[in-house]
Design an enzyme around this catalytic site. Structure first.
Site, short mmCIF file in Angstrom:
data_model
loop_
_atom_site.label_atom_id
_atom_site.label_comp_id
_atom_site.label_asym_id
_atom_site.label_seq_id
_atom_site.Cartn_x
_atom_site.Cartn_y
_atom_site.Cartn_z
N GLY A 199 0.82 -1.21 0.00
CA GLY A 199 0.00 0.00 0.00
C GLY A 199 0.85 1.26 0.00
O GLY A 199 2.08 1.20 -0.04
N GLN A 200 0.17 2.40 0.09
CA GLN A 200 0.93 3.65 -0.04
C GLN A 200 1.80 3.96 1.18
O GLN A 200 2.91 4.45 1.03
CB GLN A 200 0.11 4.84 -0.47
CG GLN A 200 -1.25 5.09 0.01
CD GLN A 200 -1.53 6.59 0.09
OE1 GLN A 200 -0.88 7.39 -0.56
NE2 GLN A 200 -2.51 6.96 0.90
N ARG A 226 -18.10 4.93 10.71
CA ARG A 226 -17.02 4.37 11.51
C ARG A 226 -17.29 2.92 11.93
O ARG A 226 -16.40 2.09 11.92
CB ARG A 226 -16.83 5.26 12.74
CG ARG A 226 -15.40 5.43 13.12
CD ARG A 226 -15.19 6.40 14.24
NE ARG A 226 -13.94 6.09 14.88
CZ ARG A 226 -12.75 6.36 14.39
NH1 ARG A 226 -12.63 6.95 13.23
NH2 ARG A 226 -11.66 6.03 15.04
N GLN A 244 -4.73 -11.60 12.76
CA GLN A 244 -3.32 -11.22 12.98
C GLN A 244 -2.94 -11.30 14.46
O GLN A 244 -1.82 -11.67 14.78
CB GLN A 244 -3.06 -9.84 12.38
CG GLN A 244 -3.18 -9.89 10.85
CD GLN A 244 -2.91 -8.59 10.14
OE1 GLN A 244 -2.62 -7.57 10.76
NE2 GLN A 244 -3.02 -8.61 8.83
N ASP A 262 -0.50 12.55 14.61
CA ASP A 262 -1.22 13.70 15.18
C ASP A 262 -0.28 14.52 16.07
O ASP A 262 -0.30 15.75 16.05
CB ASP A 262 -2.42 13.19 15.99
CG ASP A 262 -3.24 12.19 15.19
OD1 ASP A 262 -3.71 12.55 14.11
OD2 ASP A 262 -3.36 11.03 15.63
N ARG A 313 2.08 16.42 13.84
CA ARG A 313 1.36 17.54 13.20
C ARG A 313 1.20 18.69 14.18
O ARG A 313 1.36 19.86 13.83
CB ARG A 313 -0.03 17.06 12.75
CG ARG A 313 -0.02 16.17 11.53
CD ARG A 313 -1.39 15.52 11.34
NE ARG A 313 -1.48 14.80 10.08
CZ ARG A 313 -2.40 13.87 9.81
NH1 ARG A 313 -3.30 13.55 10.73
NH2 ARG A 313 -2.42 13.28 8.64
N HIS A 318 -7.53 8.12 17.90
CA HIS A 318 -7.06 8.70 16.63
C HIS A 318 -8.30 8.91 15.76
O HIS A 318 -8.63 8.10 14.89
CB HIS A 318 -6.06 7.76 15.96
CG HIS A 318 -5.74 8.16 14.55
ND1 HIS A 318 -5.05 9.30 14.24
CD2 HIS A 318 -6.03 7.58 13.37
CE1 HIS A 318 -4.94 9.40 12.93
NE2 HIS A 318 -5.53 8.37 12.38
#
Ligand code: NAX
Length: 328
Positions: A14-15, A98, A112, A159, A162, A187
């Site tokens: 993924g990114q 959500r 997992q 966060d 940031r 989060h």
């Protein structure tokens, strides 16, 4: 030669994976002397892309990258893992709320968690990055009863970073001079960025910026930053998320700097009025031996306390949505 550390990264094609893997292989977590084995987990449909990522990792000729394993089998991916960074999850699509996202992603973390319990090394430590991070970490933890609970953490470091950058921009300070930022809670939009303990050099940050800026500019900017990046970039934060994951694991493994702390979402013991039995972001100090402690004894402003209550309630509601999927 130093024994290699095995790091498992899920969602490796993924990114975020595309930024994270190269920095791990470059030694950005454990330093320039620590060899690494990368175990990369993906879903079958993404194995072709993962092959391409592995080709590029090979082409970087990273001296520390001792070995790579590419797999769609969690047993293989977590076998012998010392560290696991759980990035892989389905993104939220239009029309999903959500709880839909929770329901969609929960089974991934059940599977997992079990694989970590059964196959990881005895010193396994886990960081969950895939959203909704706090509750996904709770699910994985609950299915790994043989792993000490405190080894499961979730990422609020982006966060936190940031928030430091916004404060630095406002005050003209260097980010390195800002100490004691806190992100409390989930989060999500209910997170509580708190600068009431922040110091810039010897000065209190709140005295420099004022409460009005804190409330009207700072909090909405930090909370809304993920959405703002999506709007500008057309894709969610990736390099900065990978960077935050690296910061989280590096501090946890090697320590936080003297006089400072970092925000980590960790199993709550009820500190600061947070609910027990959820994964909640607290200020944490890491001594550098793979442990952390929640900072104790901070005086909490009543408005922040109300925020801690609200974000805690959201986490309890998330936990209720996945109650049937929680293990022991
Ligand atoms: P991508 O959709 O680019 O990549 C996710 C990858 O996970 C895909 O390649 C997918 O095939 C894989 N995957 C899905 N199910 C899997 C499974 N069962 N096992 C292994 N791999 C699986 O998303 P990306 O942008 O990399 O974001 C990954 C996650 O990070 C998302 O849940 C995203 O919401 C979350 N984020 C968390 C942040 C944080 O601060 N905690 C910030 C950035 C990001 O939004």
């Amino acid at each position: 030669m130093t024994t290699p550390i095995t790091i498992t990264v899920t969602g490796a094609a993924g990114q975020i994976g595309y930024s994270l893997l190269f920095r791990i292989a470059n030694g950005d977590i454990f330093g320039p002397k620590q060899p690494i084995i990368l175990k990369m987990l993906e879903i079958p449909a993404a194995m072709g892309v993962l092959e391409g990522v592995a080709m590029e990792l090979t082409d970087c000729a990273f001296p520390l990258l001792h070995d790579m394993v590419l797999t769609d089998d969690p047993k293989v991916a977590f076998d012998g893992a010392n560290w696991a960074i759980l990035v892989g999850a389905f993104p939220r699509k239009a029309g999903m709320d959500r709880s839909d996202l929770l329901g969609r992603n929960a089974p991934i973390f059940v599977e997992q968690g079990k694989a970590i319990n059964n196959y990881a090394a005895s010193d396994i430590r886990v960081l969950v990055v895939g959203n909704p991070v706090n509750t996904n970490a709770l699910i994985a933890m609950s299915h790994a009863p043989d792993v000490p609970r405190e080894r499961f953490t979730a990422m609020t470091r982006l966060d936190h970073n940031r928030a430091i950058s916004q404060l630095a921009r406002k005050t003209g300070a260097n980010v390195a001079d800002i100490y004691r930022m806190i992100i409390w809670g989930n989060h999500s939009n209910t997170m509580v960025p708190d600068i009431s303990h922040c110091r810039i050099g010897r000065r209190k940050a709140l005295n420099l910026v004022g409460k009005r800026w804190y409330k009207k500019e700072f909090v909405p900017t930090v909370v809304g930053r993920g959405a703002a990046v999506i709007k500008a970039r057309g894709a969610s934060s990736a390099a900065s998320a990978a960077n935050a994951a690296i910061d989280h694991v590096r501090n946890w493994a090697l320590g936080t700097r003297k006089g400072d702390w970092v925000s980590m979402a960790v199993p709550s013991d009820g500190a600061y009025g947070a609910p027990k039995g959820v994964i909640f972001s607290f200020p944490c100090v890491c001594p550098g031996d793979g442990t952390y402690q929640i900072v104790e004894g901070l005086k909490v402003d009543p408005e922040i306390q109300a925020g801690i209550q609200a974000t805690g309630e959201e986490l309890l509601a998330e936990r209720a949505v996945v109650a049937d999927l929680l293990g022991s």
